[in-house]
Write an enzyme that holds these catalytic residues in place. Structure first.
Site, short mmCIF file in Angstrom:
data_model
loop_
_atom_site.label_atom_id
_atom_site.label_comp_id
_atom_site.label_asym_id
_atom_site.label_seq_id
_atom_site.Cartn_x
_atom_site.Cartn_y
_atom_site.Cartn_z
N ASN A 28 10.41 2.97 2.25
CA ASN A 28 9.93 1.88 3.11
C ASN A 28 10.58 0.54 2.81
O ASN A 28 10.24 -0.46 3.44
CB ASN A 28 8.41 1.75 2.97
CG ASN A 28 7.68 2.91 3.60
OD1 ASN A 28 8.14 3.48 4.59
ND2 ASN A 28 6.55 3.29 3.03
N GLY B 88 0.78 -1.22 0.00
CA GLY B 88 0.00 0.00 0.00
C GLY B 88 0.81 1.28 0.00
O GLY B 88 0.29 2.36 -0.26
N ASP B 89 2.12 1.17 0.28
CA ASP B 89 2.98 2.36 0.25
C ASP B 89 4.42 1.89 0.04
O ASP B 89 5.31 2.17 0.83
CB ASP B 89 2.86 3.15 1.56
CG ASP B 89 3.57 4.51 1.49
OD1 ASP B 89 3.94 4.93 0.37
OD2 ASP B 89 3.76 5.13 2.53
N LEU B 90 4.63 1.19 -1.08
CA LEU B 90 5.91 0.53 -1.32
C LEU B 90 6.91 1.48 -1.98
O LEU B 90 7.66 1.10 -2.88
CB LEU B 90 5.71 -0.72 -2.17
CG LEU B 90 6.79 -1.80 -2.09
CD1 LEU B 90 6.90 -2.35 -0.68
CD2 LEU B 90 6.51 -2.93 -3.07
N GLY B 91 6.89 2.75 -1.56
CA GLY B 91 7.88 3.69 -2.04
C GLY B 91 9.25 3.36 -1.50
O GLY B 91 9.42 2.56 -0.57
#
Length: 290
Positions: free
Chosen positions: A198, A192-195
């Site tokens: 992270n 969901g926020d694999l930038g």
């Protein structure tokens, strides 16, 4: 070090082996993150984030029981199981610290490094896809709602359009319209926020080796194109193409869904800020729509 000063007694208890000068404080989308030598304390920034701590703790416990091929934070302690408050009224979650750091700027300019990292990203995503078939995981993690994108578009129009300029509304409308073609997919675990911030790496023999993935606030069962979109947003389209080439997936599968999803990232940030009363997140998300 505002988080330390505000919650000194709590943090002294949760991180007894770390002094104020040894801590790193980072601002996440939903939490202030206080990083010690071997533990990380998450302090919710909003009431909505505080209310979501039990679900976050449950998701992390489920992920910790899987063989994903990389490390995820383990829950070490929480305020009344993650949903209550400590004695000073502060909700918190204490997690194990994953060693490593995000890739440095320019690291992927070296083709050898880019090739190694792309292969590991593909393996990471394959691990999440396999986890999505596990019955325990499917029972524990939330599924993307049937009307997710339709509801998202309605919320953006209601909450954010009045704050935008005319050109900003037209841009947002184009981005929302592109969502109409997206199917509902709940086959894979989606971070969901694999930038890039992270995903943590250590170096072995001069090459980055995947150490672990942090910040699972938005984990659930959904479309792997969402995580691929985050990879593209962090590292660019060329690297994303490299990751897709490494993976065992048809090129006409998630690829066509990546661009419409990526086009919503700023709106997602702004909407979360608006609904959670987080003016900083709202302002950042709306910057290109004013």
């Amino acid at each position: 070090m505002k988080s330390w000063e505000t919650h000194r007694v709590l943090l002294n208890r949760l991180l007894p082996d770390d002094g104020a000068g040894d801590l790193t404080v980072r601002r996440g989308q939903f939490h202030h993150i206080v990083i010690g030598a071997d533990r990380v304390v998450c302090l919710p920034r909003t009431e909505a984030a505080a209310a979501g701590l039990p679900e976050r703790a449950a998701a992390l416990r489920t992920l910790a029981g899987l063989d994903l091929g990389f490390r995820t934070p383990e829950v070490l302690a929480s305020s009344r199981g993650g949903g209550g408050h400590d004695g000073d009224g502060t909700p918190f979650l204490v997690l194990s610290r994953i060693p490593g750091a995000p890739l440095e700027a320019g690291a992927l300019d070296d083709p050898v490094v880019a090739d190694a990292v792309a292969a590991q990203y593909a393996s990471l995503l394959a691990g999440l896809a396999r986890a999505g078939t596990d019955g325990t995981v499917r029972a524990a993690l939330p599924r993307a709602p049937e009307d997710r994108w339709r509801q998202f578009a309605a919320d953006v129009r209601a909450e954010l359009f009045p704050l935008m300029s005319g050109s900003g509304r037209r841009r947002a409308e184009r981005e929302l319209t592109a969502l109409d073609t997206l199917p509902r997919i709940t086959d894979a675990v989606v971070h969901g926020d694999l930038g890039g911030e992270n995903v943590l790496w250590e170096h072995t023999d001069g090459l980055p080796r995947l150490s672990g993935v942090v910040d699972w606030d938005e984990a659930g069962l959904g479309d792997p194109a969402e995580d691929l979109a985050a990879v593209g947003a962090s590292y660019g389209e060329d690297f994303l193409g490299w990751v897709l080439a490494c993976g065992d997936r048809p090129t006409d599968g998630p690829t066509a869904r990546i661009a419409p999803i990526r086009g919503t990232f700023a709106l997602q940030q702004a909407l979360a800020g608006r609904l959670d009363g987080d003016d900083e997140e709202l302002s950042e998300g709306l910057a290109d729509y004013l």
